[in-house]
Design an enzyme around this catalytic site. Structure first.
Site, mmCIF file in Angstrom:
data_model
loop_
_atom_site.group_PDB
_atom_site.id
_atom_site.type_symbol
_atom_site.label_atom_id
_atom_site.label_comp_id
_atom_site.label_asym_id
_atom_site.label_seq_id
_atom_site.Cartn_x
_atom_site.Cartn_y
_atom_site.Cartn_z
ATOM 1 N N CYS A 175 0.835 -1.198 0.000
ATOM 2 C CA CYS A 175 0.000 0.000 0.000
ATOM 3 C C CYS A 175 0.876 1.256 0.000
ATOM 4 O O CYS A 175 1.421 1.644 1.033
ATOM 5 C CB CYS A 175 -0.939 -0.005 1.207
ATOM 6 N N CYS A 213 -0.372 4.086 2.223
ATOM 7 C CA CYS A 213 -0.132 3.860 3.660
ATOM 8 C C CYS A 213 1.336 4.084 4.013
ATOM 9 O O CYS A 213 1.651 4.681 5.038
ATOM 10 C CB CYS A 213 -0.477 2.427 4.060
ATOM 11 N N ASP A 214 2.241 3.580 3.194
ATOM 12 C CA ASP A 214 3.648 3.479 3.613
ATOM 13 C C ASP A 214 4.622 4.327 2.797
ATOM 14 O O ASP A 214 5.807 4.417 3.147
ATOM 15 C CB ASP A 214 4.104 2.004 3.537
#
Ligand code: NDP
Length: 321
Positions: free
Chosen positions: A143, A146-147
């Site tokens: 992701c 997300c990261d």
């Protein structure tokens, strides 16, 4: 096999942000929800956030929160509001007549409910190579949103040739110094518009006809490079990167519902636009099991809220007592 004597107002299947938010809202609406948090279908209860280290984009946490901590808080709030939680897998369902029937656990128990909220989520597909498993959450991610921020001004790789890989490559190009898209063929599957944006982006390079055979360096507990194999000649080379994003698709956890609910061709549950209603009145779906576009914890939580509100209104309409 035993059966639970009471017909529940609502049963929720799934324990990610969508399931627990549905549980919180349904409990507060006095629907006395029962939520199943399974082990087999999502790996562990709590959904995909359980394999996410730091979450920096969930509103309300100005610093950051770990995925497991965030899910522990969701779960505690759900219980605090009065939702009953059973740590059992749902084995099968029957939505052909009301009350709906659900069989769960081992030994199996039959449950009945007037309404069901499905929030079983989806799982990222992985490359399935041993070094990927060792470095998940330590430089290997599924992701970018997300990261990605952990790789600011660094060189990263992204695997895949679909719209997700294109979208994530574009997102990463805004953060990272260089992004290499690794694709196993000589053309992308993504829409032409997305491909063009990627191919015209000066920060993005494409490694065509390539696949990752190994990710270094599990001994250090971080990503330092990947070994690429040419899928035509078999030749290998090393690409120096500090992050690897895998974007080769997701699999919705819908095998329980095949033949019972209308699904999209890609396996996701069909919901009516702007609602959580599925093809069966009284069965609602929330979170990633019905969303292949946004796929964020916050959108999953929002749709869990929608499902609980839709359920409450539907129950009030069909049984106005
Ligand atoms: P897709 O299934 O479309 O693409 C997956 C990609 O990963 C393909 O290029 C495939 O290669 C590659 N791949 C699959 N398995 C492997 C493997 N084991 N090793 C290496 N490569 C592999 O998935 P997406 O997540 O990209 O998209 C899913 C759906 O969501 C699509 O319908 C897409 O259009 C949609 N979507 C729409 C968006 C939007 O409109 N904004 C954004 C994101 C997704 P190959 O091509 O060779 O099969």
């Amino acid at each position: 096999m035993s059966s639970s004597s009471t017909v529940r107002k609502v049963i929720i299947i799934g324990s990610g942000p969508a399931g627990h938010t549905a549980g919180i809202y349904a409990a507060r609406a006095n629907l006395q929800p029962l939520l199943f948090e399974g082990m087999a279908r999502g790996g562990i209860p709590g959904g995909q956030l359980m394999i996410t280290n730091d979450v920096e984009n969930y509103p309300g946490f100005p610093e950051k929160v770990t995925g497991p901590d965030l899910m522990a808080a969701f779960r505690a709030q759900c219980i605090h509001q009065g939702c009953e939680i059973h740590a059992e897998d749902v084995n099968r369902v029957d939505f052909s007549a009301r009350p709906f029937r659900i069989w769960a656990g081992d030994p199996e128990v039959e449950y009945a409910a007037d309404a069901v909220i499905i929030a079983t989520g989806a799982q990222a597909k992985w490359l399935d190579i041993p070094t990927e498993v060792a470095l998940k959450g330590r430089g290997v991610s599924a992701c970018a949103v997300c990261d990605g921020a952990f790789f600011r001004n660094q060189e990263v790789a992204i695997v895949g040739g679909g719209d997700t890989a294109m979208e994530e490559a574009m997102y990463l190009s805004g953060l990272c110094s260089k992004v290499t898209v690794i694709h196993r063929r000589g053309e992308f599957r993504a829409s032409k518009a997305m491909q063009t944006r990627v191919l015209e982006n000066k920060k993005i390079e494409v490694a065509w006809w390539s696949e990752i055979t190994e990710i270094q360096d599990p001994a250090k507990g971080e990503v330092t490079s990947v070994t690429l194999r040419d899928t035509r000649s078999g030749e290998t080379r090393t690409l120096t990167v500090t992050g690897v994003f895998v974007a080769i698709g997701h699999t919705p956890n819908t095998d329980l519902f095949e033949g019972q609910l209308a699904l999209h061709d890609n396996g996701y549950i069909k919901t009516e636009a702007g609602s959580s209603r599925t093809s069966v009145p009284g069965v609602f779906a929330a979170g990633d099991v019905q969303d292949f576009v946004y796929r964020q914890a916050v959108t999953a939580a929002g749709s869990g809220c929608m499902a609980a509100l839709d359920t409450e209104r539907w129950l009030a309409a069909v049984s106005p007592h």
